[in-house]
Design a protein around this motif. Structure first.
Motif, PDB file in Angstrom:
ATOM      1  N   SER A 246       0.824  -1.201  -0.092  1.00 46.26           N
ATOM      2  CA  SER A 246       0.148  -0.065  -0.016  1.00 46.26           C
ATOM      3  C   SER A 246       0.887   1.298  -0.030  1.00 46.26           C
ATOM      4  N   LEU A 247       2.128   1.302   0.705  1.00 43.67           N
ATOM      5  CA  LEU A 247       2.769   2.231   0.745  1.00 43.67           C
ATOM      6  C   LEU A 247       3.464   2.649  -0.900  1.00 43.67           C
ATOM      7  N   GLY A 248       3.877   1.477  -1.364  1.00 44.31           N
ATOM      8  CA  GLY A 248       4.240   1.464  -2.719  1.00 44.31           C
ATOM      9  C   GLY A 248       3.156   2.122  -3.643  1.00 44.31           C
ATOM     10  N   LYS A 249       2.062   1.558  -3.688  1.00 48.18           N
ATOM     11  CA  LYS A 249       0.912   2.082  -4.520  1.00 48.18           C
ATOM     12  C   LYS A 249       0.654   3.469  -4.151  1.00 48.18           C
ATOM     13  N   THR A 250       0.513   4.130  -3.031  1.00 46.25           N
ATOM     14  CA  THR A 250       0.402   5.458  -2.627  1.00 46.25           C
ATOM     15  C   THR A 250       1.690   6.468  -3.157  1.00 46.25           C
ATOM     16  N   TYR A 251       2.536   5.743  -2.948  1.00 46.47           N
ATOM     17  CA  TYR A 251       3.552   6.801  -3.565  1.00 46.47           C
ATOM     18  C   TYR A 251       3.765   6.699  -4.971  1.00 46.47           C
ATOM     19  N   LEU A 252       3.199   5.779  -5.715  1.00 46.29           N
ATOM     20  CA  LEU A 252       2.763   5.919  -7.216  1.00 46.29           C
ATOM     21  C   LEU A 252       1.958   6.785  -7.461  1.00 46.29           C
ATOM     22  N   LYS A 253       0.792   6.951  -6.574  1.00 50.28           N
ATOM     23  CA  LYS A 253      -0.110   7.922  -7.094  1.00 50.28           C
ATOM     24  C   LYS A 253       0.180   9.193  -6.769  1.00 50.28           C
ATOM     25  N   LEU A 254       1.268   9.558  -5.956  1.00 46.60           N
ATOM     26  CA  LEU A 254       1.941  10.807  -6.117  1.00 46.60           C
ATOM     27  C   LEU A 254       3.220  10.886  -6.963  1.00 46.60           C
ATOM     28  N   LYS A 255       3.420  10.167  -7.754  1.00 48.76           N
ATOM     29  CA  LYS A 255       4.377   9.943  -8.418  1.00 48.76           C
ATOM     30  C   LYS A 255       5.772  10.216  -8.191  1.00 48.76           C
ATOM     31  N   ASN A 256       5.878   9.537  -6.932  1.00 45.48           N
ATOM     32  CA  ASN A 256       7.278   9.353  -6.133  1.00 45.48           C
ATOM     33  C   ASN A 256       7.603   7.926  -6.311  1.00 45.48           C
ATOM     34  N   LYS A 257       8.283   7.724  -7.689  1.00 39.69           N
ATOM     35  CA  LYS A 257       8.753   6.268  -8.024  1.00 39.69           C
ATOM     36  C   LYS A 257       9.861   5.727  -7.231  1.00 39.69           C
ATOM     37  N   THR A 258      10.736   6.654  -6.688  1.00 38.77           N
ATOM     38  CA  THR A 258      11.759   6.323  -5.858  1.00 38.77           C
ATOM     39  C   THR A 258      11.391   5.441  -4.570  1.00 38.77           C
ATOM     40  N   GLU A 259      10.408   6.447  -3.866  1.00 39.26           N
ATOM     41  CA  GLU A 259       9.940   6.000  -2.512  1.00 39.26           C
ATOM     42  C   GLU A 259       9.192   4.592  -2.753  1.00 39.26           C
ATOM     43  N   ALA A 260       8.340   4.474  -3.964  1.00 38.58           N
ATOM     44  CA  ALA A 260       7.461   3.424  -4.357  1.00 38.58           C
ATOM     45  C   ALA A 260       8.227   2.207  -4.364  1.00 38.58           C
ATOM     46  N   LYS A 261       9.488   2.328  -5.201  1.00 44.47           N
ATOM     47  CA  LYS A 261      10.376   1.127  -5.285  1.00 44.47           C
ATOM     48  C   LYS A 261      10.853   0.452  -4.032  1.00 44.47           C
ATOM     49  N   VAL A 262      11.107   1.426  -3.178  1.00 45.26           N
ATOM     50  CA  VAL A 262      11.705   1.099  -1.901  1.00 45.26           C
ATOM     51  C   VAL A 262      10.786  -0.061  -1.136  1.00 45.26           C
ATOM     52  N   TRP A 263       9.426   0.633  -1.117  1.00 42.92           N
ATOM     53  CA  TRP A 263       8.492  -0.398  -0.352  1.00 42.92           C
ATOM     54  C   TRP A 263       8.218  -1.452  -1.108  1.00 42.92           C
ATOM     55  N   LEU A 264       8.024  -1.382  -2.248  1.00 46.04           N
ATOM     56  CA  LEU A 264       7.683  -2.555  -3.265  1.00 46.04           C
ATOM     57  C   LEU A 264       8.491  -3.638  -3.318  1.00 46.04           C
ATOM     58  N   THR A 265       9.806  -3.072  -3.211  1.00 43.74           N
ATOM     59  CA  THR A 265      10.974  -4.259  -3.260  1.00 43.74           C
ATOM     60  C   THR A 265      10.782  -4.897  -1.880  1.00 43.74           C
ATOM     61  N   LYS A 266      10.600  -4.236  -0.880  1.00 44.65           N
ATOM     62  CA  LYS A 266      10.489  -4.911   0.698  1.00 44.65           C
ATOM     63  C   LYS A 266       9.579  -6.111   0.440  1.00 44.65           C
ATOM     64  N   ALA A 267       8.265  -5.314  -0.225  1.00 47.30           N
ATOM     65  CA  ALA A 267       7.200  -6.413  -0.261  1.00 47.30           C
ATOM     66  C   ALA A 267       7.622  -7.770  -1.087  1.00 47.30           C
ATOM     67  N   ALA A 268       8.015  -7.491  -2.319  1.00 50.35           N
ATOM     68  CA  ALA A 268       8.453  -8.329  -3.207  1.00 50.35           C
ATOM     69  C   ALA A 268       9.536  -9.560  -2.566  1.00 50.35           C
ATOM     70  N   GLU A 269      10.332  -8.946  -1.716  1.00 48.27           N
ATOM     71  CA  GLU A 269      11.213  -9.975  -0.869  1.00 48.27           C
ATOM     72  C   GLU A 269      10.644 -10.709   0.278  1.00 48.27           C
ATOM     73  N   PHE A 270       9.466 -10.230   0.823  1.00 45.54           N
ATOM     74  CA  PHE A 270       8.899 -10.724   1.882  1.00 45.54           C
ATOM     75  C   PHE A 270       8.922 -12.200   2.000  1.00 45.54           C
ATOM     76  N   LYS A 271       9.214 -12.958   3.022  1.00 43.86           N
ATOM     77  CA  LYS A 271       9.012 -14.324   2.973  1.00 43.86           C
ATOM     78  C   LYS A 271       7.969 -14.937   3.820  1.00 43.86           C
ATOM     79  N   THR A 272       6.976 -15.517   3.161  1.00 41.88           N
ATOM     80  CA  THR A 272       5.907 -16.098   3.983  1.00 41.88           C
ATOM     81  C   THR A 272       4.968 -17.335   2.991  1.00 41.88           C
ATOM     82  N   ASP A 273       4.412 -18.236   3.832  1.00 43.85           N
ATOM     83  CA  ASP A 273       3.683 -19.444   3.335  1.00 43.85           C
ATOM     84  C   ASP A 273       2.378 -19.042   3.538  1.00 43.85           C
ATOM     85  N   ASN A 274       1.796 -17.808   3.777  1.00 39.65           N
ATOM     86  CA  ASN A 274       0.488 -17.609   4.003  1.00 39.65           C
ATOM     87  C   ASN A 274       0.008 -17.195   2.606  1.00 39.65           C
TER      88      ASN A 274
END
Length: 291
Positions: A246-274
């Motif tokens: 959600s942080l990544g999506k919201t920063y994209l809405k604000l056209k802040n791709k740098t911050e969006a990438k930071v949070w989306l990368t954290k999400a993409a690397e998240f480890k879970t079996d849920n």
């Protein structure tokens, strides 16, 4: 202490205030001629001094054991097993913990891709009922309000824009109440962020409908949404991958791709079996392509 207590209670029971003296009992005609009365006196003493075992409520014990079993399934991400364990006791509507955990379980099951569409709707409406039971049973705890807001939002999606807008203020109120009752509940702050994001994203048709219903439609901004998401991360760091997305999506809405990438990368690397979290990770990986 027990010797002192026994002496006091014997003195209280016996009309002659008799206290144990060997010489008295060996010589007294009272003792020789009235053994039944003396036995009754000691029987009374044992009645007052014996430790009374509390009477256990079989249903309360069953509910407690069922919740413990369901919690183990929940920790193991066995969502169907959680629901099946709890739903057997659904008629205990005044049992707060049972009802809010059943609301959560119904909602979790409704979110699974493997759940048929018709059953998703049924589970969502049932979940709302359980959440309402929880709030009615205990109004001063955060979990009931939190899941009531979540299920109210989910039900609104089945009923269209008008219902979503009608329920918007109540949903916000429930999330605020949850956050007030437990300020370190990261999910409650995340949900407030989601509310702000959805309101900020309302289209023209929705805004016109909201204006017709309320005069003044709900209002918020992407900046306000980010404040709640960041607060959620502050009080419960790394707790929920959806907050990263959600942080990544919201920063994209604000056209802040740098911050969006930071949070989306954290999400993409998240480890879970849920299973539900995995869907969020997949969403993050798709959004990263636009950064």
């Amino acid at each position: 202490m027990w010797r002192r207590l026994s002496t006091f209670r014997l003195s209280f029971i016996c009309p002659f205030s008799l206290i144990y003296r060997p010489s008295f009992f060996s010589k007294s005609s009272f003792y020789r001629k009235r053994p039944a009365l003396l036995s009754a006196t000691f029987l009374s003493l044992s009645f007052f001094t014996a430790k009374q075992e509390p009477i256990k409520d079989p249903m309360a014990e069953e509910i407690k054991q069922t919740i413990e079993k369901a919690d183990k399934h929940y920790d193991a991400n066995e969502l169907k097993e959680v629901y099946n364990a709890l739903v057997a006791l659904k008629d205990n509507t005044s049992e707060y913990e049972l009802q809010w955990k059943l609301a959560r379980a119904a909602r979790d099951l409704a979110q699974l891709d493997s759940t048929p569409t018709a059953q998703k709707k049924e589970l969502t409406y049932d979940g709302l009922k359980y959440a309402e039971n929880a709030v009615a049973a205990k109004d001063d705890d955060h979990s009931g309000h939190k899941w009531h807001g979540i299920l109210l939002s989910d039900v609104s999606e089945f009923e269209g824009y008008k219902k979503q807008i009608e329920n918007a203020y109540l949903i916000q109120s429930e999330f605020k109440r949850a956050a007030e009752l437990k300020p370190d509940d990261g999910l409650a702050h995340f949900l407030l962020g989601e509310w702000c994001f959805n309101v900020a994203s309302m289209g023209m048709v929705q805004r016109q409908l909201a204006r017709a219903l309320f005069g003044t439609p709900p209002s918020s901004s992407y900046e306000e949404a980010i404040e709640h998401y960041l607060h959620s991360e502050e009080v419960a760091p790394g707790n929920y991958v959806g907050n990263y997305v959600s942080l990544g999506k919201t920063y994209l809405k604000l056209k802040n791709k740098t911050e969006a990438k930071v949070w989306l990368t954290k999400a993409a690397e998240f480890k879970t079996d849920n299973e539900i979290y995995i869907k969020k990770i997949e969403e993050a990986r798709k959004l990263l392509k636009s950064c």
